[in-house]
Design an enzyme around this catalytic site. Structure first.
Site, PDB file in Angstrom:
ATOM      1  N   CYS A 101       0.859  -1.194   0.000  1.00 10.32           N
ATOM      2  CA  CYS A 101       0.000   0.000   0.000  1.00 10.32           C
ATOM      3  C   CYS A 101       0.891   1.238   0.000  1.00 10.32           C
ATOM      4  O   CYS A 101       1.588   1.482  -0.977  1.00 10.32           O
ATOM      5  CB  CYS A 101      -0.956  -0.014   1.176  1.00 10.32           C
ATOM      6  SG  CYS A 101      -0.154  -0.324   2.780  1.00 10.32           S
ATOM      7  N   SER A 102       0.894   1.985   1.101  1.00  4.95           N
ATOM      8  CA  SER A 102       1.759   3.169   1.167  1.00  4.95           C
ATOM      9  C   SER A 102       2.133   3.462   2.621  1.00  4.95           C
ATOM     10  O   SER A 102       2.069   4.607   3.063  1.00  4.95           O
ATOM     11  CB  SER A 102       1.071   4.378   0.536  1.00  4.95           C
ATOM     12  OG  SER A 102      -0.176   4.630   1.169  1.00  4.95           O
ATOM     13  N   CYS A 103       2.521   2.411   3.373  1.00  6.74           N
ATOM     14  CA  CYS A 103       2.962   2.614   4.749  1.00  6.74           C
ATOM     15  C   CYS A 103       4.155   3.557   4.758  1.00  6.74           C
ATOM     16  O   CYS A 103       5.089   3.404   3.962  1.00  6.74           O
ATOM     17  CB  CYS A 103       3.341   1.276   5.381  1.00  6.74           C
ATOM     18  SG  CYS A 103       1.936   0.168   5.631  1.00  6.74           S
TER      19      CYS A 103
END
Length: 208
Positions: A113-115
């Site tokens: 995702c975009s942690c």
């Protein structure tokens, strides 16, 4: 590494950090847009000067003991500066600091995702969450760096670190040459969020 973290007191964040966190939440929810901020303030939101990770790296550059603590247990080390990985208390969330050297260059990605360590780096750039970056960073990290204008020497190994819901990463870039006598504050102004992700190097302005 110690996984235990102490809850951050409500007043631990400075005004600039709290304002940036609120700004990010409003923007992500669609309530606030960048154009609104520019129109009201005349400036672009989330300026580099509000990126707290710059303070962490600058301190590591001037304080060898802090640098060792940062590399050994980054979550505890940034707490010394009143900082956290994310806003609020998230048990089990770990920060790891990875150091660039003459032979190793680190690159951060989140393939699922975009942690991202928002409390340290602000809102992630749009390209960080893009499918193109997430896929290419793993498949062709050297190509990603070249896309950012960075071409490393053949002997440099690129290490790619995949952020997760439990672990965030912070790149500790190499200190640029010619800054031996610079203050910690002056050094921090050289550091960008992209350098803390690993897509660019930190450079000092040439002296005429």
């Amino acid at each position: 590494m110690n996984q235990d973290q102490t809850a951050t007191p409500a007043g631990a964040h400075g005004p600039a950090t709290r304002a940036r966190i609120i700004e990010e939440e409003l923007r992500e929810s669609g309530v606030l847009h960048d154009d609104d901020i520019v129109q009201r303030t005349g400036s672009v939101p989330t300026a580099e000067k509000f990126i707290e990770g710059r303070r962490v790296v600058a301190r590591a550059w001037v304080d060898a003991a802090f640098r060792q603590r940062l590399l050994a247990d980054a979550s505890s080390a940034i707490a010394e500066l009143g900082l956290t990985v994310e806003a609020g208390h998230q048990p089990g969330l770990e920060l790891r600091a990875v150091e660039n050297t003459d032979l190793v260059h680190n690159l951060i990605v989140c393939t699922l995702c975009s942690c991202y360590p928002r409390a340290l780096l602000g809102a992630p750039p749009s390209w960080y969450a893009s499918e193109a970056y997430r896929a290419k960073a793993v498949r062709d990290p050297a190509g990603v760096l070249e896309d950012f204008g960075l071409q490393l020497a053949d002997e440099v190994t690129i290490q790619v670190w995949d952020s997760t819901a439990e672990t965030r990463y912070l790149v500790v870039p190499q200190r640029p040459d010619g800054t031996e006598n610079w203050s910690e504050e002056a050094l921090s102004e050289l550091i960008t969020a992209d350098a803390l992700i690993g897509t660019v190097l930190v450079t000092a302005p040439a002296i005429a």
